[in-house]
Design an enzyme around this catalytic site. Structure first.
Site, PDB file in Angstrom:
ATOM      1  N   ASP A 157      26.586  31.952  -2.562  1.00  0.00           N
ATOM      2  CA  ASP A 157      26.957  32.945  -1.551  1.00  0.00           C
ATOM      3  C   ASP A 157      27.984  33.946  -2.056  1.00  0.00           C
ATOM      4  O   ASP A 157      28.827  34.428  -1.304  1.00  0.00           O
ATOM      5  CB  ASP A 157      27.461  32.255  -0.271  1.00  0.00           C
ATOM      6  CG  ASP A 157      26.465  31.219   0.202  1.00  0.00           C
ATOM      7  OD1 ASP A 157      25.270  31.561   0.259  1.00  0.00           O
ATOM      8  OD2 ASP A 157      26.860  30.078   0.473  1.00  0.00           O
ATOM      9  N   GLN A 163      22.118  29.383  -5.993  1.00  0.00           N
ATOM     10  CA  GLN A 163      23.297  28.523  -6.014  1.00  0.00           C
ATOM     11  C   GLN A 163      24.286  29.044  -7.082  1.00  0.00           C
ATOM     12  O   GLN A 163      24.356  30.240  -7.287  1.00  0.00           O
ATOM     13  CB  GLN A 163      22.927  27.045  -6.226  1.00  0.00           C
ATOM     14  CG  GLN A 163      22.198  26.433  -5.044  1.00  0.00           C
ATOM     15  CD  GLN A 163      20.707  26.684  -5.052  1.00  0.00           C
ATOM     16  OE1 GLN A 163      20.042  26.572  -6.060  1.00  0.00           O
ATOM     17  NE2 GLN A 163      20.159  27.041  -3.917  1.00  0.00           N
ATOM     18  N   LYS A 190      24.854  37.424  -5.007  1.00  0.00           N
ATOM     19  CA  LYS A 190      23.987  37.635  -6.172  1.00  0.00           C
ATOM     20  C   LYS A 190      22.837  38.575  -5.833  1.00  0.00           C
ATOM     21  O   LYS A 190      22.418  39.391  -6.656  1.00  0.00           O
ATOM     22  CB  LYS A 190      23.408  36.296  -6.657  1.00  0.00           C
ATOM     23  CG  LYS A 190      24.447  35.361  -7.230  1.00  0.00           C
ATOM     24  CD  LYS A 190      23.834  34.049  -7.695  1.00  0.00           C
ATOM     25  CE  LYS A 190      23.423  33.126  -6.571  1.00  0.00           C
ATOM     26  NZ  LYS A 190      24.525  32.640  -5.727  1.00  0.00           N
ATOM     27  N   GLY A 244      19.755  31.253  -0.154  1.00  0.00           N
ATOM     28  CA  GLY A 244      19.629  32.276   0.888  1.00  0.00           C
ATOM     29  C   GLY A 244      20.263  33.568   0.424  1.00  0.00           C
ATOM     30  O   GLY A 244      21.468  33.664   0.320  1.00  0.00           O
ATOM     31  N   HIS A 245      19.430  34.530   0.085  1.00  0.00           N
ATOM     32  CA  HIS A 245      19.964  35.845  -0.247  1.00  0.00           C
ATOM     33  C   HIS A 245      19.887  36.699   1.001  1.00  0.00           C
ATOM     34  O   HIS A 245      18.837  36.799   1.628  1.00  0.00           O
ATOM     35  CB  HIS A 245      19.131  36.523  -1.333  1.00  0.00           C
ATOM     36  CG  HIS A 245      19.329  35.945  -2.686  1.00  0.00           C
ATOM     37  ND1 HIS A 245      20.552  35.507  -3.135  1.00  0.00           N
ATOM     38  CD2 HIS A 245      18.475  35.746  -3.692  1.00  0.00           C
ATOM     39  CE1 HIS A 245      20.417  35.070  -4.364  1.00  0.00           C
ATOM     40  NE2 HIS A 245      19.164  35.191  -4.729  1.00  0.00           N
TER      41      HIS A 245
END
Ligand code: IMP
Ligand code: MG
Length: 337
Positions: free
Chosen positions: A15, A179, A18, A44-45
């Protein structure tokens, strides 16, 4: 044949933003492919586009740009969750122009894996079947995408990454990490880790020869966040404020993220271990709004008083400690891609 590959990895606990870095590099560069190299739907992007906030999980964030998206052999994927993620993007008006390539070696997250992970409480996983799928992969009893012939799902295609990247065509590849090194199966704080290789080892294992790697972009945030059952050591009343202002709630699970000051000890170690060439520190604007300029170095909280001092201290420390890092960029919260 691969001309070169650039890599984006997280230096903290995920988080860090990225997705934003991948998207802006894709826009500037001449990349032909964007490959996710580790993890599954636990990632989760968050993408900000045309006033909408979208999330991608297993689908490479490059899907919405003019590159070939690939889910690489180091990933694990649930066909059901993949379809849901795709439908969700399409329903909201975002359809990529290319089919998503999935390497035939990608391991399947089955309904049983999802079910087993669905009530995990000890380390606080994202409950997306990640751990059980990797366990069965390494026990050599899992199914892979190549185990089936005639997948016909319209939006994805099972391919051999070797043929795609090591053939006649010249490729420039963006390797999109999920991650972060702080959650890496070997280099994270075991057992509070994910089950994949989140750094360069993961990149190479996806069919990218070491000497083709050009730049390694390490992404951090101006403060740290983490989701899971481990407790950060330092307490501070300002953490709640940072969570609110920075909107630090999980993209995948909606859980409130634990907040801490930027841990430079972890950042430096992650950057050294992965020969990081550029460091991007996101969300400096959030510290500015909250009016706190602190970081952890040598396990001590360093109170830096002003933005200028914070920027100088972070930049100088990284450049001094990490031989391979030549550039440190301070950046803000993600905006439109
Ligand atoms: P798993 O990857 O779902 O097995 O979860 C293992 C640990 O990694 C938990 O602490 C999760 O919260 C964390 N984690 C997994 N994926 C992400 C991510 O994309 N961002 C932040 N934390 C993550
Ligand atoms: Mg995330």
């Amino acid at each position: 044949m691969i001309k070169h590959a650039d890599v984006v990895i997280g230096l903290s606990y995920g988080d860090e933003g990225k997705g934003k870095v991948v998207n802006s590099l894709l826009k500037q560069g001449n990349y032909t492919h964007c490959m996710r190299f580790n993890g599954g739907h636990n990632a989760g992007h968050t993408i900000h586009k045309e006033d909408k906030i979208l999330s991608t999980h297993a689908i490479p964030t490059g899907y919405l740009q003019d590159v070939q998206p690939i889910i690489g052999p180091g990933c694990v994927v649930s066909p059901r969750l993949l379809e849901e993620e795709y439908e969700n993007l399409v329903t909201r008006g975002f359809r990529g122009t290319k089919k998503i390539f999935i390497d035939k070696r990608v391991n399947i997250i089955s309904a049983e894996h999802l079910n087993e992970d669905s009530n995990e409480v000890s380390i606080g996983t994202t409950r997306r079947g990640n751990g059980p799928a990797y366990r069965d992969k390494y026990a050599r009893k899992n199914l892979r995408f190549g185990s089936f012939s005639n997948w016909n799902n319209g939006f994805f295609e099972v391919v051999d990454v070797y043929e795609e990247l090591h053939g006649e065509k010249e490729c420039e590849v963006m390797m999109e990490g999920a991650q972060a090194v702080g959650l890496d199966i070997d280099w994270g704080d075991y057992p509070y880790v994910t089950s994949s290789h989140c750094g360069l080892a993961g990149v190479i294992q996806n069919g990218i020869p070491m000497q083709k790697i050009r730049n390694v972009y390490g992404v951090a945030k101006a403060y740290d966040t983490y989701v899971g059952t481990k407790k950060f050591e330092k307490e501070d009343p300002v953490f709640g404020k940072l969570r609110e202002v920075g909107m630090e709630f999980g993209t995948t699970t909606g859980r409130p993220r634990q907040v801490g000051f930027l841990d430079l000890d972890l950042l430096v170690r992650s950057a050294k271990l992965n020969s990081v060439s550029h460091v991007i520190v996101n969300k400096v604007d959030i510290l500015e709004q909250v009016g706190v300029w602190k970081a952890i170095f040598n396990k001590e909280v360093i109170d830096l008083q002003t933005k200028e001092q914070f920027v100088r201290f972070i930049t100088n420390t990284i450049l001094k400690e990490v031989e391979t890092t030549k550039n440190v960029f301070m950046s803000e919260s993600p905006k439109d891609i």
